[in-house]
Design an enzyme around this catalytic site. Structure first.
Site, PDB file in Angstrom:
ATOM      1  N   CYS A   6       0.875  -1.366  -0.055  1.00  0.00           N
ATOM      2  CA  CYS A   6       0.023   0.030  -0.136  1.00  0.00           C
ATOM      3  C   CYS A   6       0.895   1.282  -0.023  1.00  0.00           C
ATOM      4  CB  CYS A   6      -0.834   0.168   1.285  1.00  0.00           C
ATOM      5  SG  CYS A   6      -1.731  -1.497   1.704  1.00  0.00           S
TER       6      CYS A   6
ATOM      7  N   TYR B 254      12.412  -1.953  -6.835  1.00  0.00           N
ATOM      8  CA  TYR B 254      11.458  -1.741  -7.821  1.00  0.00           C
ATOM      9  C   TYR B 254      10.384  -0.731  -7.398  1.00  0.00           C
ATOM     10  CZ  TYR B 254       7.092  -3.098 -10.351  1.00  0.00           C
ATOM     11  OH  TYR B 254       5.870  -3.003 -10.980  1.00  0.00           O
TER      12      TYR B 254
ATOM     13  N   ASN C  25       0.443   0.574   5.843  1.00  0.00           N
ATOM     14  CA  ASN C  25       1.091   0.128   4.668  1.00  0.00           C
ATOM     15  C   ASN C  25       2.284  -1.039   5.256  1.00  0.00           C
ATOM     16  OD1 ASN C  25       2.797  -0.786   2.765  1.00  0.00           O
ATOM     17  ND2 ASN C  25       4.340   0.864   2.668  1.00  0.00           N
ATOM     18  N   GLY C  26       2.140  -2.255   4.932  1.00  0.00           N
ATOM     19  CA  GLY C  26       3.093  -3.386   5.395  1.00  0.00           C
ATOM     20  C   GLY C  26       2.124  -4.592   5.882  1.00  0.00           C
TER      21      GLY C  26
ATOM     22  N   GLY D 239      -0.302   0.605  -5.185  1.00  0.00           N
ATOM     23  CA  GLY D 239      -1.482  -0.094  -5.064  1.00  0.00           C
ATOM     24  C   GLY D 239      -2.698   0.376  -5.901  1.00  0.00           C
TER      25      GLY D 239
END
Length: 464
Positions: A13, A261, A119-120, A41
């Site tokens: 995310c 990336y 996020n995670g 996302g």
């Protein structure tokens, strides 16, 4: 990177938050910030806002499935009044891709209202969920993010402030996390003690902002101030920014895939410029694995910076071998090999005049199943390329990730069951080489890294 209709290693995310002390509506800035984080996302997104001058407990939100531009139209943004706001773009790693799991999560409880974006990925979410459920917690989603929210709410019942409750909850959770949290009068940012997930602080006029990446601050017209420290909790109120480093520690393990990336090229994470990192990756490949070639090219878009780095270090000219069709609609993971092949042809076509008769170095950031790189090699040779030497700017994927990077199972990772020479033969490459593990530190400018998906050395205990 094998992506979209074919195969793609995906992130969890992106998160964003803003507190505008001048009273301006936060939603437009959150919209711009989330649009800049869209690469993190694409399944769902949402915005939650609070008017810090309004009644306590008043948090309004809107979320939906799809891209930011699809979920938010002018009328929905106009309805979100409030000068404090947080937002989220989601790709699901824990919990299904459905609206009930979209974030931010908004909880109303006896002491007020709380909105959270995460996020995670937690490694102890199941144990915490069981413990909370046994004491009366009711869950409405299947995400580990709701576990975090319930932990905060539970601790808030016997804490003097929400930031104290956040600190206690952060001491309970284990795994990777970057959090932005909105209470009706405060904006709070939290980063996991290892620094696995990125989070940074920005400022614009009379407003402070939090974001997963610095590129989102720029899109919202803000200046980068600093990275949030691993383990740090920052609280933004009308009085300014305060910091709590109780959970900070010496050991750090930044996710290597941010630099390979995930992060956008124009971002800087923990002092490392992403574009420069990818140039260094290509240069390291050129030094370790030279090739007799006439042209270096990258797989659009993710392989291009490393290809440029390879070209500069090797002295071989850099050029384009593919045209990417940017107007093809989003295509999620396709169920059949035939459809994956069709997706490759839809996205990319070969520039025949650029490759005919040439010996090529083809650079990409990873190989997952191997199907896409094999198809691209076939397309290049069909167009007249004399040879294709593949160089990958990451080591082979061998192990699962427990921290929010959606690495497929061992059965889908071609490197887990095949040697580099076997993959070369399967894909039709004339030679194939992956980045050396020891070059990852050079790529990330010496940062301490989590590279467990390559070497199996996890920075914390993970589920068996």
């Amino acid at each position: 990177m094998e992506q979209n209709g074919y195969c793609k290693i995906k992130e969890a995310c992106g998160v964003f938050g803003i507190y505008d002390f001048s009273g301006n509506d936060a939603a437009p800035s959150v919209y711009y910030g989330l649009s800049a984080l869209q690469h993190r996302g694409q399944e769902s997104c949402g915005i939650a806002v609070s008017d810090t001058a309004g009644p306590r407990g008043n948090i309004n939100f809107h979320k939906g499935m799809g891209l930011v531009s699809e979920v938010f139209k002018e009328e929905s943004l106009r309805a979100l009044h409030g000068n404090l706001g947080i937002g989220h773009v989601r790709y699901s790693t824990t919990g299904a891709a459905e609206l009930s799991n979209a974030q931010p999560l908004v909880l109303s409880y006896i002491k007020g209202t709380l909105a959270l974006a995460h996020n995670g990925n937690l490694v102890n979410a199941d144990a915490l969920r069981d413990r909370l459920a046994k004491t009366g917690a009711i869950f409405h989603t299947t995400t580990d993010s709701e576990v975090i929210a319930h932990c905060i709410v539970r601790e808030r019942l016997h804490s003097e402030t929400v930031e104290e409750a956040v600190q206690k909850a952060a001491g309970m959770i284990r795994g990777s996390y970057a959090l932005v949290i909105a209470s009706p009068r405060k904006l709070i940012g939290v980063r996991d003690p290892l620094g696995l997930k990125p989070l940074c602080l920005g400022r614009r006029d009379n407003a402070y902002l939090l974001a997963s990446e610095s590129c989102a601050l720029q899109s919202a017209g803000a200046e980068f101030v600093r990275d949030i420290l691993p383990g740090e909790i920052v609280t933004i109120t009308r009085e300014g920014v305060s910091s709590d480093c109780t959970l900070c520690q010496g050991k750090k393990a930044h996710c290597i895939f941010e630099y390979i990336y995930f992060a956008r090229l124009d971002s800087t994470l923990d002092g490392v410029d992403i574009y420069d990192a990818r140039l260094r990756a290509g240069a390291a490949l050129a030094r370790s694995y030279p090739a007799d070639a006439d042209l270096v090219c990258g797989v659009p878009d993710s392989g291009i910076p490393a290809a440029l780095g390879y070209a500069r270090a090797s002295g071989i000219p850099f050029g384009s071998a593919f045209y990417k069709n940017s107007y093809v609609g989003r295509t999620f993971i396709k169920p059949t090999q035939e459809e994956r092949v069709s997706s490759v042809r839809m996205k990319l076509s070969v520039l025949k005049s650029a490759v005919a008769g040439k010996r090529l170095v083809l650079v990409d950031d990873s190989i997952v199943r191997g199907t896409t790189i094999a198809r691209l090699i076939h397309m290049l040779k069909e167009a007249g390329a004399r040879s294709v030497h593949v160089r990958i700017s990451s080591p082979p994927f061998l192990y699962p990730c427990y921290f929010g990077t959606d690495v497929p199972s061992h059965q889908q990772l071609i490197a887990s069951s095949h040697s580099a020479e076997e993959i070369r033969a399967i894909t039709g490459a004339d030679s194939l080489a992956y980045m050396k593990l020891e070059d990852l530190s050079y790529m990330a400018d010496g940062l301490p890294l989590c590279r467990a998906c390559f070497d199996g050395q996890y920075p914390m205990e993970v589920p068996k």
